[in-house]
Each structure stands twice: as structure tokens, then as C-alpha cells.
Design an enzyme around this catalytic site. Structure first.
Site, PDB file in Angstrom:
ATOM      1  N   ASP A  29      35.618  38.721  34.334  1.00  0.00           N
ATOM      2  CA  ASP A  29      35.514  37.487  33.951  1.00  0.00           C
ATOM      3  C   ASP A  29      35.135  36.124  35.159  1.00  0.00           C
ATOM      4  OD1 ASP A  29      38.330  37.962  35.103  1.00  0.00           O
ATOM      5  OD2 ASP A  29      38.895  39.422  33.899  1.00  0.00           O
TER       6      ASP A  29
ATOM      7  N   ASP B 202      37.132  33.675  37.594  1.00  0.00           N
ATOM      8  CA  ASP B 202      38.473  33.037  37.708  1.00  0.00           C
ATOM      9  C   ASP B 202      38.188  31.526  38.637  1.00  0.00           C
ATOM     10  OD1 ASP B 202      40.425  34.594  36.622  1.00  0.00           O
ATOM     11  OD2 ASP B 202      40.339  36.310  38.328  1.00  0.00           O
TER      12      ASP B 202
ATOM     13  N   ASP C  33      44.564  39.314  49.441  1.00  0.00           N
ATOM     14  CA  ASP C  33      44.507  40.242  50.187  1.00  0.00           C
ATOM     15  C   ASP C  33      43.558  40.594  50.468  1.00  0.00           C
ATOM     16  OD1 ASP C  33      42.709  40.962  47.997  1.00  0.00           O
ATOM     17  OD2 ASP C  33      43.998  41.952  46.533  1.00  0.00           O
TER      18      ASP C  33
END
Length: 447
Positions: free
Chosen positions: A73, A75, A150
């Protein structure tokens, strides 16, 4: 033509200004063209940029494209607030309570749009006694948003308008070197969110990357922090790991890092049992193969496989104590699932499927009379049959049993009749007492 010219002339200056201290990587170097981005993601970034906002494809999609993988997907990150994003697009809805996101919908595809966030200072963020961040959601700029992510590989921003990548933390170089590196101090970042330890293992296995030594070093001494993570969140991360298409490699890395203890109850014990380990590894490989072949993979099937040998051991113990086989199996299933819930919040919606798979296994032994036909007609037969084949492959049951059922499914009626075994286990029919005739009844004594 005018739109492309506008992007070429004005897009670069906007990108350079937005990037600030970042390294801007041109298309000729990274070779990820705009057409690798889904049409829906392009429409979102184009729409927000046309409205005067910054907007970039971000995170895992950029990483996967650089690695030559197809993103699951896309983002988008922007400096627009959720309310401003919603005003730009007709089909958009704001979700989330802890931190608001916007889902922009184009047909069957949904693009998740987040507003840039910043990492709060230690004295600002709400943490628990172990350093885990409980609340720190504040809007920020693109540089702050990158620092908050992260791993360096996940902190890249792609601008479809200029086809440039904006890199604040040398993530592009790390991806090319196949190194997974934490942004900031690894110990602090793991304490902020212990789930990052699981994510590091999952991404390294999935992407074929090595965990940077400095990133890996604190994991062994911080692994107990996973016990403080909410069960539902831990389950979500484990599900991503097991359905990543690289579950086998993930489990091996979990065991190597000592992170499997306590995540699935007795998983460490199961992995120490020769037959149990082989069965688990076959189940994981089966799931990976299905995902690689673009076939659906059932979480319930996988969890049923992971817990089967604990159910089997408990079932045998109860039978040895004198319980009837069927009652002992039902009790064993309930015992194992109850212990499981104390560690990992497997939703109860999976219970029915898991129990059906387990309950059908003894019925494969019954190959006489009408029983095979009734079993063959059950909706869950195919999944239970696949489960049986794993048991055969692991050496738990004789492979001849699996071969019999493989042939029985494909055989014609005549061959099936030949294959049926004597139905010695069938219950004896009760003989009905013959009702006496009217004449006999008339001679019977009256009490």
C-alpha cells in the site's frame, strides 16, 4: 504539458526548500519513476500540492520500490492538518482518536494520509516506568517527522512531482547496503516502543537485510519489556510477522534473539520438541508458499498449527487420566486457548475455525461406512485436509493416511466403494421391539 513544465520549474525549488538539511536524491540516481506510484497516491500528492501543501509518498512504499518489491500500500505524509486534507478531497474521512489520520478513497484503494509529527522531548512525552511512550502525538515539520520514524529505511520521502527522494538519515545508503539501522539511540527507541524489536526482526527477514550491530545490541537485555505491551498491539505485530511471507525466517530470528519466549505460550517448548518443531516449520513454510503464490492465508489455520502439539499433549494427558476421547479433546482445546489468551490476545473470532480444524483430525481415521462421505461434504474439509497433510509430513501420523484421503477425493464412486474399510467403529443399531398383535395384546394380563 503545462503541468509537467510547472513541476519541472517550480517543483525543484519547493523540494529543495522543504528538504532543508536532507540529501535530495535525483531520479537518475535512485531510478524509481513516478509510474511506480499508484494512481491514487499520485492523485493525493498532486491534489495536496495543488492546494499549496507539501505532500510525499513516505515509509515502506518508498523502501520497497528501492528494493525492487511491489508495495502492499501507499501512505502519504503532509504538512496539512487532517481537517485541511478532508477539505481537499471529496471522499475522505478522518479516523483515530490518539492521533488523527485521513483515509482518502479512490474506488477500492484507500490512501492513508498523516500530518507530519514531531518527537516530543523527554519531559514532554508521557511515559511509563520503563520508558515506553504512552502519549506524544504532536504535529511537526518534515524533518521532525523523519526523526520520529523508527528505522532509516522507513524515513524516506518521495515526491511524485519531481521524482526525487528526500533523505534525512542516510536511509538510501542503508537500503543499498541492506542494513536495517535505528534512528537515534537504539536503547532509548526500544524503550519508547518495545514492539520495534519485533518489527526489526520482521523487516530484516522480509527484506533480506542485516540488523545493524548497534541496533541489535540492546535487544537481548530489553526483551522483557515486551511483557508491558498491550496484548492487542502485540497480536497485531505478530500477525504481520506470521503473514509477512517470510514467517519461517522470522520465527528463526525470533528464536535466535530470544524474543519468542512468552509471545505464543509454550512456543519455545514446542520448538524444542523434534516432531513439534518440524510440524511448526512446515506450517510456516506452507503459509509462506501460499503468500508467494498470491493465495489467501488464514491466520486461524496458522495459529491452529502453532498450538496443535500443545493441544495434542494435553489431550493425551486427559485421556490417560480416564477421560473419554471426545470430551478430553474439547477440554484440551479450552485449556490451551485459555493459557494462550493470557499472553497473546488472539481474537475469539478465530476460535471456531481453530477448534473445527482440531476436532476434525480424529475423524480422518474413520474410513468406513458413510463417515468419509460426510466428512468430505463439510465446509471446513479442505482446510482440515491440508492440516492432516502437515501432520503426515512431520511424521506425527502415517503418510498412508494422507495418501488415502488424497485418492478418495479424486476417485469415482466405484473406486471409493472399493477403498472403504470395514466400519468396525460404527455404533450398533438398537433393535426395535416388535409390537404385539391385537390378539396377543388381548390375552396379556391387566395389572
Amino acid at each position: 504539458m503545462i503541468k509537467r513544465l510547472f513541476r519541472k520549474v517550480f517543483g525543484k525549488s519547493r523540494t529543495a526548500k522543504a528538504a532543508g538539511k536532507a540529501h535530495v536524491i535525483p531520479l537518475r540516481e535512485h531510478r524509481v519513476a513516478r509510474d511506480g506510484i499508484s494512481d491514487s497516491a499520485q492523485r493525493v500528492t498532486d491534489g495536496l500540492q495543488a492546494a499549496g501543501f507539501q505532500a510525499y509518498v513516505v515509509g515502506g512504499a518508498v523502501r520497497d520500490l528501492l528494493l525492487g518489491c511491489k508495495p502492499k500500500d501507499f501512505d502519504v505524509a503532509t504538512d496539512a492538518t487532517p481537517e485541511q486534507v478532508k477539505r481537499v478531497f471529496r471522499r475522505a474521512r478522518i479516523i483515530g482518536r490518539r492521533f488523527k489520520l485521513v483515509h482518502v478513497m479512490f474506488g477500492s484503494e484507500t490512501i492513508e494520509v498523516s500530518t507530519f509529527r514531531r518527537a516530543m522531548e523527554v519531559d514532554e512525552a508521557e511515559t511509563d516506568a520503563h520508558g515506553r511512550i504512552l502519549r506524544d502525538n504532536e504535529f511537526g515539520d518534515m524533518e521532525q517527522d523523519a526523526a520520529r520514524r523508527d528505522f532509516t529505511a522507513n524515513a524516506l520521502f518521495y515526491d511524485p512531482a519531481t521524482q526525487e527522494i528526500i533523505d534525512y538519515h542516510h536511509g538510501y545508503a542503508d537500503i543499498r547496503a541492506k542494513v536495517l539501522r535505528m534512528i537515534g539511540d537504539p536503547e532509548v527507541r526500544f524503550r519508547e516502543d518495545p514492539v520495534r524489536m519485533l518489527r526489526a526482526v520482521r523487516l530484516a527477514a522480509k527484506l533480506g537485510m542485516k540488523i545493524d550491530p548497534a541496533t541489535a545490541a540492546p535487544i537481548a537485555r530489553l526483551k522483557e519489556l515486551l511483557r508491558n505491551v498491550p496484548e492487542a498491539r502485540l497480536f497485531d505485530e505478530m500477525l504481520k510477522l506470521l503473514l509477512s511471507g517470510h514467517a519461517l525466517a522470522c520465527i528463526k530470528k525470533l528464536r535466535f534473539k530470544g524474543l519468542h519466549h512468552g509471545l505464543l505460550p509454550m512456543l519455545d517448548v514446542i520448538l524444542e520438541q523434534p516432531m513439534g518443531e518440524k510440524f511448526v516449520m512446515l506450517a510456516l513454510q506452507n503459509t509462506d508458499d501460499r503468500i508467494a503464490a498470491d493465495k489467501p492465508a488464514s491466520p486461524a489455520f496458522l495459529f491452529a498449527a502453532l498450538l496443535w502439539h500443545e493441544v495434542l499433549a494435553t489431550w493425551k494427558t486427559r485421556q490417560a487420566a480416564g477421560e473419554r476421547p471426545v470430551a478430553a479433546l474439547h477440554a484440551a482445546m479450552d485449556d490451551v486457548l485459555e493459557r494462550q489468551r493470557a499472553q497473546l490476545a488472539i481474537p475469539r473470532r478465530y476460535d471456531t475455525v481453530m477448534k473445527e480444524l482440531w476436532l476434525l483430525q480424529p475423524r480422518f481415521e474413520q474410513r468406513g461406512g458413510q463417515r468419509p462421505f460426510r466428512l468430505l461434504a463439510l465446509p471446513r474439509f479442505r482446510a482440515a485436509y491440508d492440516f492432516l497433510l502437515l501432520r503426515c509430513a512431520s511424521g506425527e501420523v502415517d503418510a498412508a493416511l494422507g495418501d488415502w484421503w488424497t485418492e478418495f477425493q479424486e476417485a469415482d464412486e466405484a473406486r471409493r466403494a472399493e477403498m472403504l474399510q470395514p466400519d468396525s467403529g460404527a455404533p450398533k443399531k438398537r433393535r426395535r421391539r416388535k409390537k404385539p398383535s391385537a390378539a396377543v395384546q388381548a390375552e396379556l394380563p391387566i395389572d
